[in-house]
Design a protein around this motif. Structure first.
Motif, PDB file in Angstrom:
ATOM      1  N   ALA A 158      77.483 -34.382  24.097  1.00  0.00           N
ATOM      2  CA  ALA A 158      77.153 -33.576  22.929  1.00  0.00           C
ATOM      3  C   ALA A 158      78.430 -33.008  22.016  1.00  0.00           C
ATOM      4  O   ALA A 158      78.131 -32.742  20.832  1.00  0.00           O
ATOM      5  CB  ALA A 158      76.499 -32.129  23.473  1.00  0.00           C
ATOM      6  N   LEU A 159      79.557 -32.908  22.805  1.00  0.00           N
ATOM      7  CA  LEU A 159      80.804 -32.412  22.145  1.00  0.00           C
ATOM      8  C   LEU A 159      81.538 -33.855  21.664  1.00  0.00           C
ATOM      9  O   LEU A 159      82.687 -33.716  21.414  1.00  0.00           O
ATOM     10  CB  LEU A 159      81.884 -31.794  23.123  1.00  0.00           C
ATOM     11  N   ASP A 160      80.981 -35.276  21.866  1.00  0.00           N
ATOM     12  CA  ASP A 160      81.738 -36.313  21.530  1.00  0.00           C
ATOM     13  C   ASP A 160      83.036 -36.446  22.382  1.00  0.00           C
ATOM     14  O   ASP A 160      84.158 -36.821  21.914  1.00  0.00           O
ATOM     15  CB  ASP A 160      82.095 -36.339  19.905  1.00  0.00           C
ATOM     16  N   THR A 161      82.847 -36.079  23.619  1.00  0.00           N
ATOM     17  CA  THR A 161      84.010 -36.460  24.491  1.00  0.00           C
ATOM     18  C   THR A 161      83.689 -36.936  25.793  1.00  0.00           C
ATOM     19  O   THR A 161      82.549 -37.324  25.787  1.00  0.00           O
ATOM     20  CB  THR A 161      84.930 -35.004  24.596  1.00  0.00           C
ATOM     21  N   THR A 162      84.572 -36.926  26.807  1.00  0.00           N
ATOM     22  CA  THR A 162      84.090 -37.336  28.071  1.00  0.00           C
ATOM     23  C   THR A 162      84.479 -36.477  29.148  1.00  0.00           C
ATOM     24  O   THR A 162      85.630 -35.465  29.126  1.00  0.00           O
ATOM     25  CB  THR A 162      84.975 -38.757  28.266  1.00  0.00           C
ATOM     26  N   ILE A 163      84.094 -36.696  30.577  1.00  0.00           N
ATOM     27  CA  ILE A 163      84.546 -35.656  31.674  1.00  0.00           C
ATOM     28  C   ILE A 163      85.690 -36.580  32.349  1.00  0.00           C
ATOM     29  O   ILE A 163      86.101 -37.539  32.331  1.00  0.00           O
ATOM     30  CB  ILE A 163      83.401 -35.876  32.655  1.00  0.00           C
ATOM     31  N   ALA A 164      86.729 -35.352  32.340  1.00  0.00           N
ATOM     32  CA  ALA A 164      88.079 -35.828  32.854  1.00  0.00           C
ATOM     33  C   ALA A 164      88.080 -35.797  34.582  1.00  0.00           C
ATOM     34  O   ALA A 164      88.406 -36.905  35.218  1.00  0.00           O
ATOM     35  CB  ALA A 164      88.987 -35.124  32.507  1.00  0.00           C
ATOM     36  N   ALA A 165      87.756 -34.852  35.045  1.00  0.00           N
ATOM     37  CA  ALA A 165      88.009 -34.661  36.432  1.00  0.00           C
ATOM     38  C   ALA A 165      87.111 -33.383  37.030  1.00  0.00           C
ATOM     39  O   ALA A 165      86.597 -32.637  36.523  1.00  0.00           O
ATOM     40  CB  ALA A 165      89.577 -34.346  36.815  1.00  0.00           C
ATOM     41  N   LEU A 166      86.932 -33.435  38.471  1.00  0.00           N
ATOM     42  CA  LEU A 166      85.874 -32.595  39.135  1.00  0.00           C
ATOM     43  C   LEU A 166      86.964 -31.810  39.842  1.00  0.00           C
ATOM     44  O   LEU A 166      87.718 -31.851  40.456  1.00  0.00           O
ATOM     45  CB  LEU A 166      85.223 -33.402  40.278  1.00  0.00           C
ATOM     46  N   ILE A 167      86.710 -30.257  39.327  1.00  0.00           N
ATOM     47  CA  ILE A 167      87.639 -29.231  39.684  1.00  0.00           C
ATOM     48  C   ILE A 167      86.936 -28.695  41.127  1.00  0.00           C
ATOM     49  O   ILE A 167      87.708 -28.355  42.061  1.00  0.00           O
ATOM     50  CB  ILE A 167      87.756 -28.177  38.810  1.00  0.00           C
ATOM     51  N   GLU A 168      85.673 -28.245  41.243  1.00  0.00           N
ATOM     52  CA  GLU A 168      84.887 -27.583  42.088  1.00  0.00           C
ATOM     53  C   GLU A 168      83.430 -27.900  42.327  1.00  0.00           C
ATOM     54  O   GLU A 168      82.972 -28.175  41.213  1.00  0.00           O
ATOM     55  CB  GLU A 168      85.237 -25.927  42.005  1.00  0.00           C
ATOM     56  N   LEU A 169      83.107 -28.286  43.313  1.00  0.00           N
ATOM     57  CA  LEU A 169      81.520 -28.251  43.760  1.00  0.00           C
ATOM     58  C   LEU A 169      81.322 -27.442  44.990  1.00  0.00           C
ATOM     59  O   LEU A 169      81.760 -27.546  45.942  1.00  0.00           O
ATOM     60  CB  LEU A 169      81.301 -29.934  44.027  1.00  0.00           C
ATOM     61  N   ALA A 170      80.094 -26.653  44.548  1.00  0.00           N
ATOM     62  CA  ALA A 170      79.894 -25.682  45.454  1.00  0.00           C
ATOM     63  C   ALA A 170      78.263 -25.702  45.839  1.00  0.00           C
ATOM     64  O   ALA A 170      77.584 -25.880  44.898  1.00  0.00           O
ATOM     65  CB  ALA A 170      80.174 -24.265  45.048  1.00  0.00           C
ATOM     66  N   ASP A 171      77.902 -25.832  47.051  1.00  0.00           N
ATOM     67  CA  ASP A 171      76.538 -25.589  47.668  1.00  0.00           C
ATOM     68  C   ASP A 171      76.304 -24.320  47.480  1.00  0.00           C
ATOM     69  O   ASP A 171      76.380 -23.562  48.039  1.00  0.00           O
ATOM     70  CB  ASP A 171      76.365 -26.337  48.898  1.00  0.00           C
ATOM     71  N   THR A 172      75.133 -24.041  46.536  1.00  0.00           N
ATOM     72  CA  THR A 172      74.578 -22.829  46.298  1.00  0.00           C
ATOM     73  C   THR A 172      73.295 -22.531  47.074  1.00  0.00           C
ATOM     74  O   THR A 172      72.559 -21.480  46.933  1.00  0.00           O
ATOM     75  CB  THR A 172      74.434 -22.440  45.060  1.00  0.00           C
ATOM     76  N   GLY A 173      72.819 -23.412  47.871  1.00  0.00           N
ATOM     77  CA  GLY A 173      71.582 -23.089  48.738  1.00  0.00           C
ATOM     78  C   GLY A 173      70.622 -24.231  48.781  1.00  0.00           C
ATOM     79  O   GLY A 173      70.526 -24.960  47.647  1.00  0.00           O
ATOM     80  N   THR A 174      70.381 -24.542  49.960  1.00  0.00           N
ATOM     81  CA  THR A 174      69.291 -25.471  50.308  1.00  0.00           C
ATOM     82  C   THR A 174      67.986 -24.774  51.129  1.00  0.00           C
ATOM     83  O   THR A 174      68.319 -24.152  51.853  1.00  0.00           O
ATOM     84  CB  THR A 174      69.649 -26.735  51.051  1.00  0.00           C
TER      85      THR A 174
END
Length: 229
Positions: A158-174
């Protein structure tokens, strides 16, 4: 821990990923309470021991359906008279709690009905469950991560750009939801059944589907977008 912050050269994008699966249960758990009551402690204990053994034998008669059987709390409690001088025992109450887990639901209704038809026996359940190591949990987490990545790409697009890198991934609950229980209790046999050896009709217990949800929070950096009016 320092909270990541975006810069003009690497804007930060934070998204949430969700997944919800509706699945069949893998285990049906029932709770059985065997009781006895009498004026004499020893007689009450003997009756409780006999009924407990009969209940265990009945449950063990379904070895292909019952995966786990355990004995919980045991108690013998005196009931004192409400009036009169001194403490006098009016009766003794004995209880043993059992828990059984079944994996063959076709025999669940038959076993539950036979247990509920026994003297001074209460049956609670079933509770529909998944195994702790069920692959359904892994599937839900995987889909939640995929949802987060997909959302990140959509926002970047939507911003006419791309994802560069993943900084953080957190499991907020299952979380898995469980079905409501269906209690059955037979304190005394009904008169219509007291004079017959005919077994009661098995209950028709339909497994209730479970909803398994997973949620993650993900932080990405993006290539600098070109913002336009």
């Amino acid at each position: 821990m320092t909270t990541p912050r975006g810069t003009q050269d690497a804007p930060l994008l934070i998204v949430r990923g969700e997944a919800e699966l509706e699945v069949e249960p893998e285990i049906a758990r029932i709770s059985v309470t065997v009781s006895a009551r009498g004026r004499d402690r020893r007689t009450t204990l003997d009756d409780l021991t006999r009924r407990n053994a009969t209940t265990l034998d009945l449950i063990k008669a379904y070895p292909d359906a019952v995966e786990h059987l355990s004995t919980g709390a045991f108690s013998i409690t005196p009931e004192l008279t409400e009036h009169g001088r001194g403490e006098r025992v009016r009766a003794y109450h004995g209880r043993v709690h059992l828990t059984a887990e079944l994996t063959d639901f076709t025999l669940l209704g038959e076993l539950t009905t036979r247990l509920a038809d026994m003297e001074l026996t209460r049956v609670d359940g079933p509770w529909w469950l998944l195994r702790p190591d069920s692959p359904v949990h892994r599937q839900a987490r995987r889909q939640a991560v995929q949802d987060a990545v997909q959302r990140a790409h959509e926002y970047a697009h939507a911003l006419d750009t791309t994802i560069a890198a993943l900084i953080e991934l957190a499991d907020t609950g299952t979380e898995r939801t469980r079905s409501t229980r269906m209690p059955f209790e037979r304190g005394v046999r009904r008169a219509s059944m007291a004079n017959t050896d005919q077994a009661p009709e098995p209950l028709d217990l339909e497994p209730q589907k479970l909803r398994v949800t997973a949620e993650v929070s993900a932080q990405f950096t993006m290539a600098p977008p070109t913002l336009r009016n």
